[in-house]
Design a protein around this motif. Structure first.
Motif, mmCIF file in Angstrom:
data_model
loop_
_atom_site.group_PDB
_atom_site.id
_atom_site.type_symbol
_atom_site.label_atom_id
_atom_site.label_comp_id
_atom_site.label_asym_id
_atom_site.label_seq_id
_atom_site.Cartn_x
_atom_site.Cartn_y
_atom_site.Cartn_z
ATOM 1 N N PHE A 175 -4.949 5.567 9.380
ATOM 2 C CA PHE A 175 -3.557 5.714 9.287
ATOM 3 C C PHE A 175 -3.199 7.291 9.448
ATOM 4 C CE2 PHE A 175 -3.033 1.392 8.075
ATOM 5 C CZ PHE A 175 -1.706 1.055 8.397
ATOM 6 N N HIS A 176 -3.821 8.079 8.774
ATOM 7 C CA HIS A 176 -3.709 9.479 8.986
ATOM 8 C C HIS A 176 -3.918 10.189 10.199
ATOM 9 C CE1 HIS A 176 -3.249 10.979 4.897
ATOM 10 N NE2 HIS A 176 -4.282 10.179 4.392
ATOM 11 N N GLU A 177 -4.825 9.433 10.949
ATOM 12 C CA GLU A 177 -4.912 9.902 12.369
ATOM 13 C C GLU A 177 -3.797 9.445 13.298
ATOM 14 O OE1 GLU A 177 -8.791 8.268 13.898
ATOM 15 O OE2 GLU A 177 -10.056 9.139 12.340
ATOM 16 N N ALA A 178 -3.361 8.505 12.936
ATOM 17 C CA ALA A 178 -2.131 7.850 13.614
ATOM 18 C C ALA A 178 -0.711 8.200 13.275
ATOM 19 C CB ALA A 178 -2.068 6.337 13.658
ATOM 20 N N ALA A 179 -0.913 9.247 12.306
ATOM 21 C CA ALA A 179 0.435 9.829 11.634
ATOM 22 C C ALA A 179 1.738 10.673 12.537
ATOM 23 C CB ALA A 179 0.296 11.001 10.717
ATOM 24 N N GLY A 180 2.868 9.914 12.768
ATOM 25 C CA GLY A 180 3.739 10.117 13.596
ATOM 26 C C GLY A 180 3.618 9.593 14.970
ATOM 27 N N GLY A 181 2.899 8.431 15.035
ATOM 28 C CA GLY A 181 2.590 7.679 16.251
ATOM 29 C C GLY A 181 2.266 6.207 15.977
ATOM 30 N N SER A 212 -15.803 -10.753 1.751
ATOM 31 C CA SER A 212 -14.384 -10.526 1.272
ATOM 32 C C SER A 212 -13.922 -9.111 2.066
ATOM 33 C CB SER A 212 -14.652 -10.558 -0.335
ATOM 34 O OG SER A 212 -15.468 -9.293 -0.621
ATOM 35 N N PHE A 213 -14.828 -8.562 2.815
ATOM 36 C CA PHE A 213 -14.062 -7.002 3.221
ATOM 37 C C PHE A 213 -13.070 -7.285 4.177
ATOM 38 C CE2 PHE A 213 -18.673 -5.447 2.206
ATOM 39 C CZ PHE A 213 -18.261 -5.280 0.690
ATOM 40 N N GLY A 214 -13.045 -8.307 4.925
ATOM 41 C CA GLY A 214 -12.054 -8.494 5.789
ATOM 42 C C GLY A 214 -10.650 -8.719 5.245
ATOM 43 N N MET A 215 -10.469 -9.781 4.137
ATOM 44 C CA MET A 215 -9.320 -9.676 3.311
ATOM 45 C C MET A 215 -9.046 -8.422 2.671
ATOM 46 S SD MET A 215 -8.253 -12.397 4.031
ATOM 47 C CE MET A 215 -6.829 -12.519 2.966
ATOM 48 N N GLU A 216 -9.993 -7.827 2.334
ATOM 49 C CA GLU A 216 -9.667 -6.266 1.792
ATOM 50 C C GLU A 216 -8.823 -5.446 2.770
ATOM 51 O OE1 GLU A 216 -11.977 -2.500 -0.346
ATOM 52 O OE2 GLU A 216 -12.953 -4.278 0.244
ATOM 53 N N GLN A 232 -0.623 -2.669 2.571
ATOM 54 C CA GLN A 232 -0.207 -1.416 1.567
ATOM 55 C C GLN A 232 0.138 -0.241 2.226
ATOM 56 O OE1 GLN A 232 -3.104 -0.732 -1.504
ATOM 57 N NE2 GLN A 232 -1.943 1.176 -2.144
ATOM 58 N N GLU A 233 -0.781 0.210 3.372
ATOM 59 C CA GLU A 233 -0.501 1.410 4.025
ATOM 60 C C GLU A 233 0.749 1.250 4.981
ATOM 61 O OE1 GLU A 233 -1.965 4.348 3.865
ATOM 62 O OE2 GLU A 233 -3.019 3.537 1.972
ATOM 63 N N MET A 234 0.787 0.085 5.676
ATOM 64 C CA MET A 234 2.167 -0.256 6.546
ATOM 65 C C MET A 234 3.437 0.192 5.724
ATOM 66 S SD MET A 234 1.237 -3.663 8.405
ATOM 67 C CE MET A 234 2.471 -3.983 9.096
ATOM 68 N N GLU A 235 3.437 -0.262 4.406
ATOM 69 C CA GLU A 235 4.519 0.014 3.442
ATOM 70 C C GLU A 235 4.631 1.327 3.096
ATOM 71 O OE1 GLU A 235 7.982 -0.851 1.584
ATOM 72 O OE2 GLU A 235 6.948 -2.025 2.763
ATOM 73 N N ASN A 236 3.539 2.032 2.738
ATOM 74 C CA ASN A 236 3.464 3.425 2.075
ATOM 75 C C ASN A 236 4.036 4.589 3.222
ATOM 76 O OD1 ASN A 236 2.661 2.624 -0.233
ATOM 77 N ND2 ASN A 236 0.655 2.972 0.194
ATOM 78 N N LEU A 237 3.274 4.103 4.742
ATOM 79 C CA LEU A 237 3.674 5.007 5.608
ATOM 80 C C LEU A 237 4.707 4.504 6.812
ATOM 81 C CD1 LEU A 237 0.047 6.081 6.177
ATOM 82 C CD2 LEU A 237 2.104 7.434 4.778
ATOM 83 N N ARG A 238 5.658 3.604 6.239
ATOM 84 C CA ARG A 238 6.569 2.791 7.231
ATOM 85 C C ARG A 238 7.398 3.711 7.938
ATOM 86 N NH1 ARG A 238 11.209 -0.465 4.277
ATOM 87 N NH2 ARG A 238 11.832 -0.519 6.459
ATOM 88 N N ASP A 239 7.601 4.923 7.563
ATOM 89 C CA ASP A 239 8.589 5.945 8.194
ATOM 90 C C ASP A 239 7.531 6.645 9.180
ATOM 91 O OD1 ASP A 239 10.711 5.030 7.060
ATOM 92 O OD2 ASP A 239 10.813 6.308 5.480
ATOM 93 N N GLU A 251 1.393 -13.102 3.192
ATOM 94 C CA GLU A 251 2.841 -13.273 3.280
ATOM 95 C C GLU A 251 3.397 -11.946 3.666
ATOM 96 O OE1 GLU A 251 4.784 -15.659 3.892
ATOM 97 O OE2 GLU A 251 3.086 -17.259 4.009
ATOM 98 N N GLY A 252 2.883 -11.020 2.746
ATOM 99 C CA GLY A 252 3.152 -9.476 3.007
ATOM 100 C C GLY A 252 3.370 -9.004 4.473
ATOM 101 N N LEU A 253 2.216 -9.259 5.138
ATOM 102 C CA LEU A 253 2.028 -9.106 6.409
ATOM 103 C C LEU A 253 2.942 -9.557 7.332
ATOM 104 C CD1 LEU A 253 0.193 -7.446 8.575
ATOM 105 C CD2 LEU A 253 -1.270 -9.495 8.528
ATOM 106 N N LYS A 254 3.141 -10.978 7.180
ATOM 107 C CA LYS A 254 4.152 -11.577 8.139
ATOM 108 C C LYS A 254 5.317 -11.026 7.887
ATOM 109 C CE LYS A 254 5.260 -16.384 9.168
ATOM 110 N NZ LYS A 254 5.104 -17.908 8.932
ATOM 111 N N SER A 255 5.785 -10.505 6.761
ATOM 112 C CA SER A 255 7.073 -10.228 6.517
ATOM 113 C C SER A 255 7.500 -8.803 7.093
ATOM 114 C CB SER A 255 7.664 -10.370 4.931
ATOM 115 O OG SER A 255 6.738 -9.525 4.229
ATOM 116 N N ARG A 256 6.431 -7.969 7.047
ATOM 117 C CA ARG A 256 6.554 -6.760 7.741
ATOM 118 C C ARG A 256 6.586 -6.482 9.280
ATOM 119 N NH1 ARG A 256 4.706 -6.513 2.508
ATOM 120 N NH2 ARG A 256 5.177 -4.758 1.260
ATOM 121 N N ILE A 257 6.276 -7.588 9.910
ATOM 122 C CA ILE A 257 5.858 -7.536 11.464
ATOM 123 C C ILE A 257 7.452 -7.828 12.013
ATOM 124 C CG2 ILE A 257 5.030 -8.376 13.316
ATOM 125 C CD1 ILE A 257 2.338 -8.929 11.913
#
Length: 715
Positions: A527-533, A549-553, A560-567, A588-594
Motif C-alpha cells: 500500500f505504501h508503494e502504491a501511494a497516490g496510484g 489462516s494467513f489468507g484470511m488475515e 483495513q488498509e483500503m479504509e485507512n488509505l481510501r483517499d 462483508e467489509g470487502l464487498k461493501s468497499r468495492i
C-alpha cells in the motif's frame, strides 16, 4: 574502519623565557637550541607507528611536512577518534622516539574517505616519510582497499563509490525542514522522528534496524541516504559518516574477494548497496564459471556477518520488481529488521523551492520565475523528475544567455511526469484505441465527470466527499484486465484524481507471509508503494485459500488498509468470474468497499482480428488479406473452447508465426539477402492453429507441445 585527516601547525611556547630570548637569533640557531621540542623526526615517528601497526587499534602517519604545517592521516579499526585521543597517541609515540612533546596547534581534524587516506599514504611514500611493503597495507587493514582502488584506476570501473555527506543537523527541526526541502516522503519523516526520540540511547551499541530505499534514480536515493546518515550521526547512532556505495558485482571470485575486504573496511561506517547492481549477474544469462544462484547467497551471508557494526542501506532503483529481488529481500528480512523508505513528491510550489535548493547545492544562480513557471506547471513531481527539469533549466539558460544563436533551435522536448506506456500516446488515447471494452470506457468517463462535478461543488462552497474508487475486474485469461488497470492509473493521474498514477501489481505470493506477522507487514508495504496510484491484486481469489489462516488475515488487513488509505490508494481486484464471487463473499467489509464491478467479456473473432492487426502494427509487421482470412477461421474455431486465452491466444499465434518466418528466412539467407521488406512480411504458411489444452484433459507433465511450431502452450 574509520579514517581521519589531521593538520598541525608547529609553534614555540610563548611563555618560555628561553624561547623569548632567542627570538631575535637566526632561525638556524633557534632550531638548534629547541630542535628536540619543535622539530621532531617525523620519519622516525612513522617507523614507530609502522612497527606497532599489527597490534595497534589506531595508527597515525605523517604524509606531508611543509614549513611549519604538518599533515597526518589517522586509521582507527573500531574506535571513534577524537582530537584529544589523537593528540595523546601522537605525544606518546613521539615520547618513545626520544623527543619531548612538541608545541603545536591543531588546525584541522575531520573524517576522510578510504580513497583519500590511501592517496595520503602514497604521498607519504613519495615524500620519503614512509617506507613500507605490501604487508604494511594488510597490517593496517588496507590491503583490499588498495587492490580495489588500483583496479578501479586501471579499468575505469569500480565496485564501490564513497563520499561524506555535507548536510548536518543541529536538532530535530533542522532535519525535518531539510526533508521537506528535498520533497521527502512521509516514511522518511517518520523515521527521522524515531531517530530523534528522547528515550533512545545516544551512544553506539549496534544497529537496531537497517533500511531499504525505493527510488526512481540514484541521485534521489543519495539525497535520502545523506539525510538519514546525518540524523543518525547527530544522535550517536553512527561512529562514521562515510558512505560506501556498492553498485556493481559480477559474481566472480575476484569480485567476491574485493567485496569482502571492502565490507570489512566499512565496519562502523555505512554500506549502501544498490540491489539491481549487485544482483545484475543473477538476472542475466550465466557466465562461464559463475553460478548465478550464488550471487544472492553471497550477499546474504556478508550482510548477515557485518550487520551489527555496519549500517546497511539497500537501494532499489525503479518500480519494477523481479522474483530474484523479492526473494532476496524476503530472505534478508529473516536476518535483520528492515525499514522501507520511499521517494517522495511535492506540488509545483514545493518543486520550485526544491529546484532553487539544487541550484544552491550545484553553485549556480537561482532560476528566473518565468522559467520555473514554464517548466513546472500545476501538478506533483518526484525529486527524480525535478532533477530532469533542473537539467533542462540549465540548458535553457546556457542557450539563452551564453549561446543565443541556439536559443530558437527546435530540439526534442520530452514531457515529464506523463505516465505513458506507448510512445507519446496518452493513457486516455490508448484506452480509446483498445478493441471492445465499451463498459470500461464508459466507467472511466463517469469517474472523470464525477471528479469534475466535485470541483464545481467546491467552487460553489457545497459540501462533498470523495467517493470510493475501489474496483473488481472479472474475466477469463487474456481479456486485458491488467492492461486496463494500468491505463486507469495513468488516466486518473492525468485528470489529477490521484497524485502519482503509480501502478503496483501483486499476487498472493507478494502479500501472504510464511510466518506469523509477515502478512500484515507485506500488505502495508505494498500500500505504501502504491501511494497516490493503483494497487492491482491479480488472482485475488487465491487469498481465500483454506490451506492456512494467513489468507484470511491478508483479506482482513487489505480491508483495513483500503479504509485507512481510501483517499490515497485505489485497489483493483482481478480474477476469474466464478472464483471471484466466492472471494468477495468471504468478507462483508470487502464487498461493501468495492464500488465498481466490471465484467470483461471474451473477444469475438472480429475483435481478435483487430487485436492481431494492432499487435502486428506495433512490431512493424505486414499482414495480407489472405492471412486475415486464415486467422479469422482459426479464431472462429478457437472461441468455441472455454478459456481459450483471448488476447494471449492472439499473441501466441503471432509469436509462432514470427518464429516460422525467422526459420524460413535464415534458411534462404545464404542464397538471398534478407531485406527490410522481407523481414516485415509474413505469409499464410507462417500461421498455424495453436492447440488449446482443455481443462478436463490432464497431461502427465502439465503442459502441451504444439508439434507444428514447437511452442509450449500454457494451460
Amino acid at each position: 574502519m574509520l579514517t581521519y585527516q589531521i593538520s598541525l601547525r608547529m609553534r614555540l611556547d610563548d611563555s618560555s623565557n628561553e624561547m623569548t630570548e632567542t627570538c631575535s637569533a637566526p632561525r638556524h640557531r633557534q632550531r638548534k637550541i629547541h630542535e628536540e621540542e619543535i622539530d621532531p623526526d617525523w620519519k622516525l615517528f612513522n617507523q614507530r607507528m609502522t612497527h606497532n601497526a599489527i597490534d595497534a587499534s589506531i595508527s597515525i602517519f605523517v604524509y606531508q611536512e611543509r614549513e611549519e604545517v604538518v599533515h597526518l592521516i589517522a586509521i582507527s579499526r573500531q574506535q571513534h577518534l577524537t582530537q584529544n585521543l589523537a593528540k595523546d597517541l601522537m605525544d606518546g609515540t613521539l615520547h618513545t622516539t626520544g623527543v619531548r612533546t612538541p608545541m603545536y596547534q591543531m588546525l584541522d581534524f575531520r573524517e576522510t574517505t578510504l580513497a583519500d587516506c590511501y592517496s595520503a599514504l602514497l604521498q607519504a611514500e613519495g615524500n620519503d616519510l614512509l617506507r613500507v611493503g605490501f604487508r604494511f597495507y594488510n597490517d593496517i587493514g588496507f590491503g583490499t582497499v588498495k587492490d580495489h582502488l588500483e583496479e578501479a584506476r586501471r579499468s575505469e570501473d569500480s565496485l564501490m563509490d564513497e563520499h561524506l555527506p555535507t548536510v548536518q543537523f543541529q536538532k530535530k527541526e533542522d532535519a525535518l525542514t531539510h526533508i521537506r526541502q528535498i520533497l521527502g516522503h512521509h516514511t522518511l519523516r517518520e523515521e527521522m522522528a524515531r531517530i530523534y526520540h528522547n528515550s533512545n540511547y545516544k551512544d553506539f551499541l549496534e544497529h537496531p534496524v537497517h533500511y531499504l530505499i525505493h527510488a526512481l534514480s540514484r541521485d534521489a536515493a543519495q539525497e535520502m541516504i545523506d539525510a538519514l546518515v546525518a540524523g543518525l550521526y547527530a544522535n550517536g547512532r553512527l561512529l562514521s559518516k562515510r558512505i560506501n556505495y556498492f553498485h556493481t558485482f559480477d559474481g566472480s571470485s575476484s569480485h567476491e574477494r574485493l567485496t569482502r575486504g571492502l565490507l570489512n573496511a566499512s565496519d562502523y561506517a555505512v554500506a549502501a548497496v544498490e540491489i539491481p547492481g549487485i544482483l545484475s549477474r543473477a538476472l542475466r544469462p550465466p557466465r562461464l564459471g559463475v553460478n548465478t544462484a550464488e550471487v544472492p547467497r553471497f550477499w546474504l551471508k556478508e550482510i548477515a556477518k557485518h550487520r551489527h557494526h555496519t549500517l546497511f542501506i539497500l537501494v532499489k532503483i525503479g518500480k519494477e520488481d523481479c522474483a530474484v529481488y523479492k526473494d532476496f529481500v524476503q530472505d534478508l528480512s529473516h536476518t535483520m529488521d528492515i525499514i522501507h523508505l520511499y521517494e517522495g513528491r511535492g506540488n509545483e510550489k514545493e518543486t520550485k523551492s526544491y529546484l532553487n535548493h539544487w541550484s544552491t547545492t550545484k553553485n549556480v544562480p537561482a532560476f528566473d520565475t518565468d522559467d520555473l513557471q514554464a517548466l513546472v506547471p500545476a501538478g506533483t513531481y518526484t525529486p527524480t523528475a525535478a532533477m530532469e527539469i533542473f537539467d533542462r533549466l540549465c540548458k535553457m539558460r546556457l542557450h539563452r544567455d551564453f549561446y543565443p544563436a541556439y536559443k530558437n533551435v527546435n530540439t526534442h522536448d520530452i514531457e515529464l511526469e506523463k505516465p505513458t506506456t506507448n510512445g507519446t500516446i496518452s493513457p486516455t488515447q490508448q484506452l480509446s484505441q483498445m478493441v471492445g471494452l465499451n463498459e470500461v470506457k464508459a466507467l472511466v468517463d463517469r469517474i472523470i465527470a464525477a471528479h469534475k462535478m466535485k470541483s464545481i461543488r467546491q467552487v460553489l462552497n457545497m459540501k462533498g466527499s470523495r467517493a470510493s474508487l475501489h474496483m473488481m475486474f472479472t474475466g477469463n485469461p487474456g481479456c486485458a484486465k491488467t492492461t486496463v488497470a494500468r491505463l486507469i492509473g495513468g488516466i486518473l493521474k492525468e485528470e489529477q484524481i490521484v497524485s502519482t498514477g503509480t501502478f503496483i501489481e501483486c499476487g498472493r505470493g507478494d502479500l501472504v507471509g510464511k510466518y506469523v506477522g509477515w502478512t500484515a507487514k507485506n500488505i502495508q508495504q505494498k500500500f505504501h508503494e502504491a501511494a497516490g496510484g493503483v494497487l492491482f491484486i491479480d488472482e485475488a481469489y487465491s487469498l481465500a485459500d483454506d490451506s492456512n489462516s494467513f489468507g484470511m488475515e491478508a483479506i482482513n488487513t487489505i480491508v483495513q488498509e483500503m479504509e485507512n488509505l481510501r483517499d490515497d490508494v485505489i485497489v483493483i481486484f482481478a480474477g476469474y468470474p466464478d472464483k471471484m464471487e466466492d472471494f468477495i463473499n468471504r468478507n462483508e467489509g470487502l464487498k461493501s468497499r468495492i464500488a465498481f464491478h466490471l465484467k470483461f467479456p471474451d473477444y469475438n473473432p472480429e475483435e481478435l482480428i483487430d487485436i492481431l492487426c494492432n499487435m502486428a502494427k506495433e512490431r512493424g509487421l505486414r499482414l495480407n488479406p489472405g492471412i486475415l482470412r486464415k486467422c479469422r477461421r482459426i479464431f472462429i474455431e478457437a472461441v468455441k473452447t472455454n478459456n481459450f486465452g483471448n488476447g494471449r491466444y492472439v499473441r501466441n499465434l503471432l509469436d509462432a508465426a514470427v518464429m516460422r518466418q525467422a526459420e524460413r528466412l535464415t534458411k534462404s539467407a545464404k542464397r538471398q539477402k534478407i531485406t527490410r521488406q522481407k523481414a516485415a512480411c509474413l505469409t499464410m504458411d507462417d500461421f498455424m492453429p495453436i492447440p488449446i489444452l482443455k481443462k478436463e484433459t490432464k497431461p502427465s507433465i502439465g503442459f502441451q507441445v504444439c508439434k507444428s511450431c514447437n511452442i509450449v502452450q500454457d494451460e
